[in-house]
Scaffold this motif. Structure first.
Motif, PDB file in Angstrom:
ATOM      1  N   UNK A  53      -8.987  37.995 -56.193  1.00 28.90           N
ATOM      2  CA  UNK A  53      -7.934  37.700 -56.106  1.00 28.90           C
ATOM      3  C   UNK A  53      -7.563  35.937 -57.222  1.00 28.90           C
ATOM      4  N   UNK A  54      -7.973  35.700 -58.188  1.00 32.58           N
ATOM      5  CA  UNK A  54      -7.851  34.637 -59.610  1.00 32.58           C
ATOM      6  C   UNK A  54      -6.941  35.534 -60.168  1.00 32.58           C
ATOM      7  N   UNK A  55      -7.167  37.002 -60.510  1.00 34.11           N
ATOM      8  CA  UNK A  55      -6.618  37.557 -61.451  1.00 34.11           C
ATOM      9  C   UNK A  55      -5.199  38.084 -61.134  1.00 34.11           C
ATOM     10  N   UNK A  56      -4.966  37.843 -60.200  1.00 33.55           N
ATOM     11  CA  UNK A  56      -3.773  37.790 -59.723  1.00 33.55           C
ATOM     12  C   UNK A  56      -2.425  36.968 -60.846  1.00 33.55           C
ATOM     13  N   UNK A  57      -3.587  35.926 -60.731  1.00 32.47           N
ATOM     14  CA  UNK A  57      -2.404  34.690 -61.402  1.00 32.47           C
ATOM     15  C   UNK A  57      -3.064  34.235 -62.401  1.00 32.47           C
ATOM     16  N   UNK A  58      -3.865  34.841 -63.326  1.00 31.59           N
ATOM     17  CA  UNK A  58      -4.699  34.253 -64.166  1.00 31.59           C
ATOM     18  C   UNK A  58      -5.154  35.711 -65.141  1.00 31.59           C
ATOM     19  N   UNK A  59      -5.600  35.077 -65.994  1.00 29.63           N
ATOM     20  CA  UNK A  59      -5.729  36.598 -67.254  1.00 29.63           C
ATOM     21  C   UNK A  59      -7.028  36.271 -67.763  1.00 29.63           C
ATOM     22  N   UNK A  60      -7.793  37.445 -67.494  1.00 26.31           N
ATOM     23  CA  UNK A  60      -9.631  37.135 -68.251  1.00 26.31           C
ATOM     24  C   UNK A  60      -9.997  35.672 -67.795  1.00 26.31           C
ATOM     25  N   UNK A  61      -9.749  36.560 -65.737  1.00 28.86           N
ATOM     26  CA  UNK A  61     -11.062  35.106 -65.158  1.00 28.86           C
ATOM     27  C   UNK A  61     -12.117  35.632 -65.468  1.00 28.86           C
ATOM     28  N   UNK A  62     -12.621  34.026 -65.447  1.00 25.49           N
ATOM     29  CA  UNK A  62     -14.429  33.768 -65.223  1.00 25.49           C
ATOM     30  C   UNK A  62     -14.925  33.256 -64.388  1.00 25.49           C
ATOM     31  N   UNK A  63     -16.234  33.507 -63.912  1.00 32.88           N
ATOM     32  CA  UNK A  63     -16.110  32.109 -62.757  1.00 32.88           C
ATOM     33  C   UNK A  63     -17.550  33.034 -62.733  1.00 32.88           C
ATOM     34  N   UNK A  64     -18.224  31.279 -62.162  1.00 29.49           N
ATOM     35  CA  UNK A  64     -19.524  31.573 -61.619  1.00 29.49           C
ATOM     36  C   UNK A  64     -19.206  30.739 -60.581  1.00 29.49           C
ATOM     37  N   UNK A  65     -20.111  31.361 -59.290  1.00 26.36           N
ATOM     38  CA  UNK A  65     -20.605  30.511 -57.802  1.00 26.36           C
ATOM     39  C   UNK A  65     -22.176  30.593 -58.195  1.00 26.36           C
ATOM     40  N   UNK A  66     -22.851  29.291 -57.327  1.00 26.81           N
ATOM     41  CA  UNK A  66     -23.997  28.815 -56.814  1.00 26.81           C
ATOM     42  C   UNK A  66     -24.164  28.565 -56.074  1.00 26.81           C
ATOM     43  N   UNK A  67     -24.822  28.289 -54.880  1.00 25.61           N
ATOM     44  CA  UNK A  67     -25.050  28.062 -53.551  1.00 25.61           C
ATOM     45  C   UNK A  67     -25.613  26.461 -54.179  1.00 25.61           C
ATOM     46  N   UNK A  68     -25.108  25.742 -53.791  1.00 25.10           N
ATOM     47  CA  UNK A  68     -25.655  24.376 -53.783  1.00 25.10           C
ATOM     48  C   UNK A  68     -26.477  23.451 -52.345  1.00 25.10           C
ATOM     49  N   UNK A  69     -26.025  23.743 -52.193  1.00 25.39           N
ATOM     50  CA  UNK A  69     -26.862  23.829 -50.759  1.00 25.39           C
ATOM     51  C   UNK A  69     -26.767  24.746 -49.309  1.00 25.39           C
TER      52      UNK A  69
END
Length: 366
Positions: free
Chosen positions: A148-164
């Motif tokens: 979804x973010x790639x529709x607005x930004x190029x070469x998106x790199x992200x990370x998700x982790x569960x904090x709680x």
């Protein structure tokens, strides 16, 4: 002569008319009285069949026990990974786009950091808006957000982790040190792990009698066999909403009645006790007063009554007794010999000692 007439009259009465105490009568292999029985969800009154303890019966019930083990809920390999749910707090980091990350960075208190999944399982994120993440693994949510973010930004790199971790919980109750609710995390939660988290066993824990309530059904687990024999089928993976109840061994007793040398309640040790062990604990059968062919195991079974009969006239029957497992709340009843019943009747009804009267009769030549 006239003093002995009452004896002669009593001896002409039917045995069942005056025999004191309890006796196990049966009518063509059925109980003498009707018992409340759960039949297709309805409580009815009916006589219960008295089942002889034979080799065939033991084989049949052992086969049923193994089938019950195999009928435990299967493990779904697709659900071993943690799946995001409502109230989970996620930390999302987008590299090279600090404006998308949490403002304040490390200065934010942990309980306020990240983004919370709402009650509908949706997550709001800049540019993307509301995105449904409930039921997805962290990897699946990361792939969706990257797309979804790639529709607005190029070469998106992200990370998700569960904090709680807040979405998925199980309850561990009964005989554990710290009963209560446990939250599930990315490490799959098993029965053994849940019991360990709850502080382990108490002095009254009965690991052979552990119940798992799931989706309106109750499953019996033998955790003792898992610990002693490596029976890993009992170490189920838990899921959200499960309730695990560790039984109390003080409630696991067998009651011995009738012509045993010692009538008592016997504690079942680690969930295992055979019929022969119970007889031994009761110091055996009183062969002077009992009827060894009439040894009964009476099992109420939560409105599913069962009655089993062991014919112990032959010593070989003790092999069957050793292979017949008892259950909590079973009643072991040993029948009374007919001669013993009559002796007790006469001692209760006739004045003085029955033995003395009979001796007097013998001296008078009767």
């Amino acid at each position: 002569m006239f003093r002995l007439i009452p004896i002669m009259l009593i001896l002409t009465l039917p045995g069942c008319f005056l025999a004191p105490g309890m006796d196990m009568n049966n009518d063509n292999g059925m109980t003498e009285i009707e018992l409340p029985t759960n039949r297709d969800g309805q409580l009815v009154k009916e006589k219960v069949r008295i089942v002889p303890i034979t080799a065939d019966l033991i084989i049949e019930r052992e086969s049923n026990r193994r089938q019950a083990i195999n009928s435990l809920p299967p493990v779904d390999p697709n659900k071993t990974s943690y799946r995001i749910g409502p109230q989970d707090r996620l930390q999302i980091t987008v590299w090279e786009h600090p404006e998308l990350n949490d403002p304040g960075g490390e200065k934010i208190m942990p309980e306020l950091a990240g983004k919370v999944v709402d009650e509908n399982g949706d997550l709001y994120y800049p540019y993307v808006g509301s995105m449904h993440v409930a039921g997805k693994t962290v990897s699946e949510a990361r792939a969706d957000l990257t797309r979804e973010l790639s529709k607005y930004f190029k070469k998106v790199k992200l990370d998700i982790r569960v904090l709680s971790f807040q979405a998925h919980r199980v309850a561990v109750v009964g005989e554990v040190v710290r009963p209560g609710v446990q939250t599930m995390n990315e490490t799959p939660l098993t029965v053994a792990e849940a019991i360990t988290r709850a502080g382990g066993s108490t002095k009254d824990s009965d690991f052979a009698n552990v119940a798992l309530a799931r989706d309106g059904k109750l499953y019996k687990l033998d955790v003792q066999s898992m610990y002693e024999k490596g029976l890993t089928t009992q170490n189920l993976l838990l899921k959200d909403g499960d309730v695990l109840n560790v039984g109390d061994q003080k409630d696991s007793k067998v009651f011995v009645m009738g012509e045993a040398n010692r009538q008592q309640a016997i504690q079942i040790n680690k969930g295992r006790m055979s019929l022969s062990q119970a007889l031994a604990e009761a110091s055996g059968v009183d062969f002077n007063t009992s009827r060894p062919g009439d040894i009964y195991v009476i099992r109420a079974g939560d409105m599913h009554p069962e009655i089993f009969q062991l014919d112990a006239e032959s010593p070989d029957a003790m092999i069957l007794a050793d292979q017949f497992p008892l259950q909590a709340h079973d009643t072991l009843f040993i029948g009374t010999a007919g001669v013993t019943q009559w002796s007790r009747v006469l001692n209760q009804i006739l004045p003085g000692s029955f033995t003395a009267i009979m001796s007097q009769a013998a001296m008078m030549g009767m």
